[in-house]
Design a protein around this motif. Sequence first.
Motif, PDB file in Angstrom:
ATOM      1  N   ALA A 135       0.816  -1.211   0.000  1.00  0.00           N
ATOM      2  CA  ALA A 135       0.000   0.000   0.000  1.00  0.00           C
ATOM      3  C   ALA A 135       0.852   1.263   0.000  1.00  0.00           C
ATOM      4  O   ALA A 135       0.317   2.367   0.155  1.00  0.00           O
ATOM      5  CB  ALA A 135      -0.921   0.006   1.218  1.00  0.00           C
ATOM      6  N   ALA A 136       2.156   1.117  -0.169  1.00  0.00           N
ATOM      7  CA  ALA A 136       3.069   2.260  -0.102  1.00  0.00           C
ATOM      8  C   ALA A 136       2.696   3.304  -1.143  1.00  0.00           C
ATOM      9  O   ALA A 136       2.366   2.963  -2.283  1.00  0.00           O
ATOM     10  CB  ALA A 136       4.498   1.792  -0.314  1.00  0.00           C
ATOM     11  N   PRO A 137       2.749   4.592  -0.784  1.00  0.00           N
ATOM     12  CA  PRO A 137       2.358   5.632  -1.743  1.00  0.00           C
ATOM     13  C   PRO A 137       3.253   5.708  -2.970  1.00  0.00           C
ATOM     14  O   PRO A 137       2.775   5.988  -4.067  1.00  0.00           O
ATOM     15  CB  PRO A 137       2.421   6.920  -0.916  1.00  0.00           C
ATOM     16  CG  PRO A 137       3.255   6.591   0.275  1.00  0.00           C
ATOM     17  CD  PRO A 137       3.064   5.149   0.546  1.00  0.00           C
ATOM     18  N   VAL A 138       4.558   5.464  -2.794  1.00  0.00           N
ATOM     19  CA  VAL A 138       5.497   5.525  -3.914  1.00  0.00           C
ATOM     20  C   VAL A 138       6.484   4.367  -3.794  1.00  0.00           C
ATOM     21  O   VAL A 138       7.115   4.191  -2.753  1.00  0.00           O
ATOM     22  CB  VAL A 138       6.280   6.854  -3.945  1.00  0.00           C
ATOM     23  CG1 VAL A 138       7.209   6.889  -5.165  1.00  0.00           C
ATOM     24  CG2 VAL A 138       5.341   8.046  -3.980  1.00  0.00           C
ATOM     25  N   THR A 139       6.599   3.576  -4.843  1.00  0.00           N
ATOM     26  CA  THR A 139       7.649   2.567  -4.931  1.00  0.00           C
ATOM     27  C   THR A 139       8.251   2.657  -6.318  1.00  0.00           C
ATOM     28  O   THR A 139       7.619   3.147  -7.254  1.00  0.00           O
ATOM     29  CB  THR A 139       7.107   1.141  -4.705  1.00  0.00           C
ATOM     30  OG1 THR A 139       6.067   0.874  -5.662  1.00  0.00           O
ATOM     31  CG2 THR A 139       6.538   0.985  -3.308  1.00  0.00           C
ATOM     32  N   GLY A 140       9.488   2.187  -6.470  1.00  0.00           N
ATOM     33  CA  GLY A 140      10.083   2.239  -7.790  1.00  0.00           C
ATOM     34  C   GLY A 140      11.560   1.956  -7.792  1.00  0.00           C
ATOM     35  O   GLY A 140      12.155   1.635  -6.758  1.00  0.00           O
ATOM     36  N   VAL A 141      12.145   2.058  -8.984  1.00  0.00           N
ATOM     37  CA  VAL A 141      13.574   1.849  -9.169  1.00  0.00           C
ATOM     38  C   VAL A 141      14.107   2.953 -10.070  1.00  0.00           C
ATOM     39  O   VAL A 141      13.393   3.494 -10.918  1.00  0.00           O
ATOM     40  CB  VAL A 141      13.866   0.471  -9.809  1.00  0.00           C
ATOM     41  CG1 VAL A 141      13.474  -0.652  -8.868  1.00  0.00           C
ATOM     42  CG2 VAL A 141      13.155   0.322 -11.154  1.00  0.00           C
ATOM     43  N   ALA A 142      15.387   3.300  -9.849  1.00  0.00           N
ATOM     44  CA  ALA A 142      16.059   4.284 -10.692  1.00  0.00           C
ATOM     45  C   ALA A 142      17.514   3.877 -10.826  1.00  0.00           C
ATOM     46  O   ALA A 142      18.191   3.668  -9.817  1.00  0.00           O
ATOM     47  CB  ALA A 142      15.936   5.684 -10.094  1.00  0.00           C
ATOM     48  N   THR A 143      17.983   3.711 -12.052  1.00  0.00           N
ATOM     49  CA  THR A 143      19.378   3.331 -12.285  1.00  0.00           C
ATOM     50  C   THR A 143      20.198   4.573 -12.599  1.00  0.00           C
ATOM     51  O   THR A 143      19.736   5.490 -13.275  1.00  0.00           O
ATOM     52  CB  THR A 143      19.482   2.326 -13.443  1.00  0.00           C
ATOM     53  OG1 THR A 143      18.920   2.911 -14.625  1.00  0.00           O
ATOM     54  CG2 THR A 143      18.730   1.056 -13.115  1.00  0.00           C
ATOM     55  N   GLY A 144      21.440   4.571 -12.061  1.00  0.00           N
ATOM     56  CA  GLY A 144      22.341   5.689 -12.294  1.00  0.00           C
ATOM     57  C   GLY A 144      22.050   6.905 -11.441  1.00  0.00           C
ATOM     58  O   GLY A 144      22.643   7.973 -11.631  1.00  0.00           O
TER      59      GLY A 144
END
Length: 287
Positions: free
Chosen positions: A243-252
């Motif tokens: 239920a997290a408001p923001v999740t994600g991945v970012a490379t570099g």
Amino acid sequence: MLLTVSHTPRYAFADPVAHGLQRLRLRPKTTHGQEVLDWRMDLSGARLEAEYDDQHHNHTALVSIEPGTTEVTVTCTGTVRTMDNNGITGAHAGHTPLWCFLRQTPLTRADHRVRALLASVDADRSDMLGFLHALSAAVAARVEYAPGTTDVGTTAEQALAAGQGVCQDHAHVFISAGRLLDIPMRYVGGYLRMNDRVEQEAGHGWAEAHVQGLGWVGFDVSNAICPDERYIRVASGCDYAEAAPVTGVATGAGETRLDVHLSVDENLLGQQQQQSAGGGQQQMQGG
């Protein structure tokens, strides 16, 4: 009650992002006890790729981070009309079957500390609603509300071992114990209008238990109440991670810093001032 929300998470990256995706659960939906009158989300440094309802019926936006950016800002503003349903959300909805909320997750998995807490609750289990209120009080007594002592990866067992935590830790311990009794339990994330301030550092989290004859019933362990008209539900799941408001991945991206601006206030314009349920002087704990 008419509540206005302004929520702006800002991510600053040490290095330009080569590639990134974020999943946003930031838009509340009209449901039992709340009606979304308007809601707007603006993006800077990212663009919207898709919108859908996830397995828990949460409105979800998938956004891509623009290559080369060093900052992403998501600005959400909206107005929600709420009412007091004594914490009852009602019948189960969504794509996830009810039995899924019986399974323990990495954040809620019970070991000897949760089991000992559950065994210590001296209340009649045949009165399930009364027992859950007693369990909520037991969790609050064992885990002191102390911001900054835990993080989003803290488990229910770890929170009990530390004896400190915040709203999501209270919810995870409560959920973990309830599932040991074969009660479907879920985590809810959203907003809370606090009585002593408008500006807040984070959203709020609480738990819901599925009680026979009532459906989903909310328990805010941190504030020792069932959610009322001061609460806005945004997303739910088996635990905070779902239920997290923001999740994600970012490379570099290198090191990432998150700053959050959040305000939740009552809008009295155009409506009669309503009396606060149960006392306007009660101090509320945020997330």
